[in-house]
Design a protein around this motif. Sequence first.
Motif, PDB file in Angstrom:
ATOM      1  N   VAL A 144       0.836  -1.200   0.000  1.00 20.05           N
ATOM      2  CA  VAL A 144       0.000   0.000   0.000  1.00 20.05           C
ATOM      3  C   VAL A 144       0.875   1.256   0.000  1.00 20.05           C
ATOM      4  O   VAL A 144       0.599   2.206  -0.710  1.00 20.05           O
ATOM      5  N   HIS A 145       1.950   1.235   0.787  1.00 19.37           N
ATOM      6  CA  HIS A 145       2.849   2.381   0.894  1.00 19.37           C
ATOM      7  C   HIS A 145       4.283   1.934   0.624  1.00 19.37           C
ATOM      8  O   HIS A 145       4.792   1.040   1.303  1.00 19.37           O
ATOM      9  N   ASN A 166      -3.131  -2.278  -4.870  1.00 18.65           N
ATOM     10  CA  ASN A 166      -3.492  -1.610  -3.622  1.00 18.65           C
ATOM     11  C   ASN A 166      -2.613  -0.408  -3.323  1.00 18.65           C
ATOM     12  O   ASN A 166      -2.804   0.269  -2.310  1.00 18.65           O
ATOM     13  N   GLN A 168      -1.079   2.956  -2.700  1.00 21.89           N
ATOM     14  CA  GLN A 168      -1.597   4.316  -2.498  1.00 21.89           C
ATOM     15  C   GLN A 168      -0.486   5.355  -2.515  1.00 21.89           C
ATOM     16  O   GLN A 168      -0.690   6.473  -2.958  1.00 21.89           O
ATOM     17  N   THR A 169       0.693   4.993  -2.000  1.00 21.74           N
ATOM     18  CA  THR A 169       1.815   5.924  -1.919  1.00 21.74           C
ATOM     19  C   THR A 169       3.037   5.314  -2.582  1.00 21.74           C
ATOM     20  O   THR A 169       3.451   4.209  -2.223  1.00 21.74           O
ATOM     21  N   SER A 190      -5.602   2.802  -7.099  1.00 20.13           N
ATOM     22  CA  SER A 190      -5.596   3.247  -5.698  1.00 20.13           C
ATOM     23  C   SER A 190      -4.571   4.337  -5.442  1.00 20.13           C
ATOM     24  O   SER A 190      -4.597   4.988  -4.395  1.00 20.13           O
ATOM     25  N   ASN A 192      -2.696   7.470  -4.784  1.00 24.42           N
ATOM     26  CA  ASN A 192      -3.090   8.858  -4.561  1.00 24.42           C
ATOM     27  C   ASN A 192      -1.904   9.767  -4.265  1.00 24.42           C
ATOM     28  O   ASN A 192      -2.048  10.974  -4.266  1.00 24.42           O
TER      29      ASN A 192
END
Length: 197
Positions: A144-145, A166, A168-169, A190, A192
């Motif tokens: 995710v990150h 998944n 996001q970062t 996902s 952002n």
Amino acid sequence: SSSSSSSLLTHLDLSTNYYYGTIPRNAVRRMTKMEELYLEDLELEGTIAPELFGLRRLRKLYLGGNYLESNLPEEVGNAKSLVSLRIQDNYRKRDNGSILSKGVTGTLPRSLANLTLLEDLRLENNYIGGSIFPELGTALPNLVHLRLDLNVLRGSIPSSFGRLGNLQTLSLSGNYMRGTLPSELSNSISLNTLDLH
């Protein structure tokens, strides 16, 4: 006794204390039930103890904001329960600009690909070099990150990052990477936060 009680620990948070010295390897070996270990913003120095990655139940390991200076051990791949690994901000300078600690050095070990449950990988502000191995994105589907900014990475951004559904970062700024942004990243619905400058 202290050795038997340390073997029962599942969570330990010593962050933001005045603990000096190295990571005590013998104590780590006894923490067989450890699931979450927070050792951030201390005065830890020396190497990253490979024994940390022999803790089979370990889900979260935070070593950020210290003075550690070592490669990320190949043994990192043995900690297959890891969901979050943070060893950021170990690159430190004195007020006069001279280097106090280079932090995590060397290259990203290919054994990171074994950490298939990993969601959070923060290694920013260290001295990691080489290139990101191409299959990192496909090996870590739950990521995710991902923060690898402020290192000395070279090469290009792997197209496999586009398979991280998944994610996001993604932060890779402050490195020496070249090339174009992989078109596959447009598949990351996902995503952002994308920091590449």
